[in-house]
Scaffold this motif. Structure first.
Motif, PDB file in Angstrom:
ATOM      1  N   PRO A  78       0.821  -1.220   0.000  1.00 40.41           N
ATOM      2  CA  PRO A  78       0.000   0.000   0.000  1.00 40.41           C
ATOM      3  C   PRO A  78       0.850   1.263   0.000  1.00 40.41           C
ATOM      4  O   PRO A  78       0.458   2.278  -0.577  1.00 40.41           O
ATOM      5  N   GLN A  79       2.025   1.200   0.641  1.00 39.88           N
ATOM      6  CA  GLN A  79       2.884   2.386   0.699  1.00 39.88           C
ATOM      7  C   GLN A  79       3.367   2.792  -0.685  1.00 39.88           C
ATOM      8  O   GLN A  79       3.451   3.980  -1.007  1.00 39.88           O
ATOM      9  N   TYR A 122      -5.089  -8.473  -0.795  1.00 39.02           N
ATOM     10  CA  TYR A 122      -4.911  -7.292  -1.649  1.00 39.02           C
ATOM     11  C   TYR A 122      -6.087  -6.334  -1.483  1.00 39.02           C
ATOM     12  O   TYR A 122      -5.909  -5.114  -1.368  1.00 39.02           O
ATOM     13  N   HIS A 123      -7.288  -6.887  -1.446  1.00 37.25           N
ATOM     14  CA  HIS A 123      -8.483  -6.062  -1.276  1.00 37.25           C
ATOM     15  C   HIS A 123      -8.496  -5.423   0.110  1.00 37.25           C
ATOM     16  O   HIS A 123      -8.809  -4.234   0.265  1.00 37.25           O
ATOM     17  N   GLU A 124      -8.141  -6.198   1.139  1.00 37.52           N
ATOM     18  CA  GLU A 124      -8.142  -5.686   2.507  1.00 37.52           C
ATOM     19  C   GLU A 124      -7.132  -4.556   2.681  1.00 37.52           C
ATOM     20  O   GLU A 124      -7.356  -3.617   3.462  1.00 37.52           O
ATOM     21  N   GLY A 157      -6.444  -2.376   0.515  1.00 35.24           N
ATOM     22  CA  GLY A 157      -6.850  -1.200  -0.243  1.00 35.24           C
ATOM     23  C   GLY A 157      -6.514  -1.236  -1.711  1.00 35.24           C
ATOM     24  O   GLY A 157      -6.647  -0.220  -2.405  1.00 35.24           O
ATOM     25  N   GLY A 158      -6.107  -2.404  -2.220  1.00 34.34           N
ATOM     26  CA  GLY A 158      -5.737  -2.488  -3.630  1.00 34.34           C
ATOM     27  C   GLY A 158      -6.899  -2.712  -4.570  1.00 34.34           C
ATOM     28  O   GLY A 158      -6.736  -2.621  -5.788  1.00 34.34           O
ATOM     29  N   GLY A 159      -8.080  -3.037  -4.022  1.00 32.53           N
ATOM     30  CA  GLY A 159      -9.227  -3.330  -4.876  1.00 32.53           C
ATOM     31  C   GLY A 159      -9.197  -4.775  -5.334  1.00 32.53           C
ATOM     32  O   GLY A 159      -8.782  -5.674  -4.597  1.00 32.53           O
ATOM     33  N   ASP A 160      -9.649  -5.015  -6.559  1.00 30.46           N
ATOM     34  CA  ASP A 160      -9.636  -6.367  -7.121  1.00 30.46           C
ATOM     35  C   ASP A 160      -8.236  -6.702  -7.616  1.00 30.46           C
ATOM     36  O   ASP A 160      -7.614  -5.912  -8.338  1.00 30.46           O
ATOM     37  N   LEU A 161      -7.755  -7.885  -7.253  1.00 32.26           N
ATOM     38  CA  LEU A 161      -6.439  -8.320  -7.713  1.00 32.26           C
ATOM     39  C   LEU A 161      -6.462  -8.484  -9.229  1.00 32.26           C
ATOM     40  O   LEU A 161      -7.345  -9.157  -9.771  1.00 32.26           O
TER      41      LEU A 161
END
Length: 266
Positions: A81-82, A118-120, A122-126
């Motif tokens: 996320p960073q 990935y979703h958790e 904050g990346g959305g759908d992998l």
């Protein structure tokens, strides 16, 4: 690529590709194809500690194979996320295999678990696997010349015998060994508690007319583990080899061993 302590250096998190033009993740496919990439979660943890807490990022890898099914190079991409985008680093892939403290923070997962993390985070759908491969920019080359253990070259076509070795970083614990012996219905060939024991299990399978035999082996006391696969080809095709290598490697990977390379011995 050797297996041990120290060696290559890497950064996590950070070390990403700031300024890269990373494509946006596409919408999730309505039909999901079987996963062919390797997925890992990297957890926070003190040096020498066990994985703990929520994952702080993902690593996706794929071995590229030569025509004879030995590994030619290792592709990888990572996301945190960073960083906010995917970045690729052969150096980080090497460090995962060389640095024992980092390896203890890396956990192999199936694609659905990677997608959930990935979703958790904050990346959305992998992204689908084709898009993920688009982030492979820095491959780690691997030796591809067959390491001949017998003089001359084996006959091509029907009756050919090949030997492959899948080398892993880290060691297999008692529970993992017991699981593999049961899953593969292995013949127990050695006592894991004996430091001098090398071959710890043997299993066999036929795929069509081709015969596969694999030995689960420990390389030296306290050393890395490997899987030696002997293939007796009945016909002139070898297309059963790569799926078998993939299946066996994935099974060991999900038990905590990190694949380093696939070598052909004969």
């Amino acid at each position: 690529m050797s297996v041990g302590e120290g060696g290559a250096t890497g950064r996590w998190p950070g070390g990403g590709a700031a300024g890269w033009n990373v494509p946006a993740a596409p919408a999730r496919d309505a039909i999901t194809a079987p996963a062919t990439l390797d997925y890992y979660l990297v957890h926070p943890g003190p040096a020498g500690g066990e994985p703990r807490g929520r994952a702080e990022g993902l690593v996706v890898e794929e071995f590229e194979y030569a025509a004879d099914h030995s590994a030619a190079c290792l592709h990888s991409a990572a996301w945190t996320p960073q960083d906010g985008g995917w970045w690729s680093s052969a150096d980080f892939s090497r460090t995962m295999r060389l640095d024992a403290a980092l390896r203890r923070r890396v956990v192999a997962v199936a694609r659905p678990d990677a997608a959930a993390a990935y979703h958790e985070l904050g990346g959305g759908d992998l992204p689908d696997e084709g898009t993920l491969r688009g982030h492979f920019h820095d491959a780690a080359p691997l030796a591809t010349a067959p390491l001949r253990l017998t003089p001359g070259h084996p006959a091509a076509g029907p009756g050919e015998t090949r030997v492959y070795r899948v080398l892993f970083a880290d060691a297999l614990g008692p529970d993992g060994l017991a699981h593999l012996r049961a899953t593969w219905r292995m013949t127990v060939a050695g006592d894991a508690g004996d430091p001098g024991a090398r071959v710890l299990g043997v299993a066999r399978r036929r795929v069509g007319d081709d015969a596969f035999t694999w030995h689960l082996r420990r390389i030296g006391a306290g050393g890395p583990w490997c899987l030696d696969l002997t293939v007796d080809l009945a016909g002139g095709r070898d297309d059963t080899i790569r799926p078998m290598l993939r299946e066996l490697t994935t099974t060991l990977r999900m038990r905590g061993l990190l694949p380093v390379t696939v070598e052909r011995f004969s």
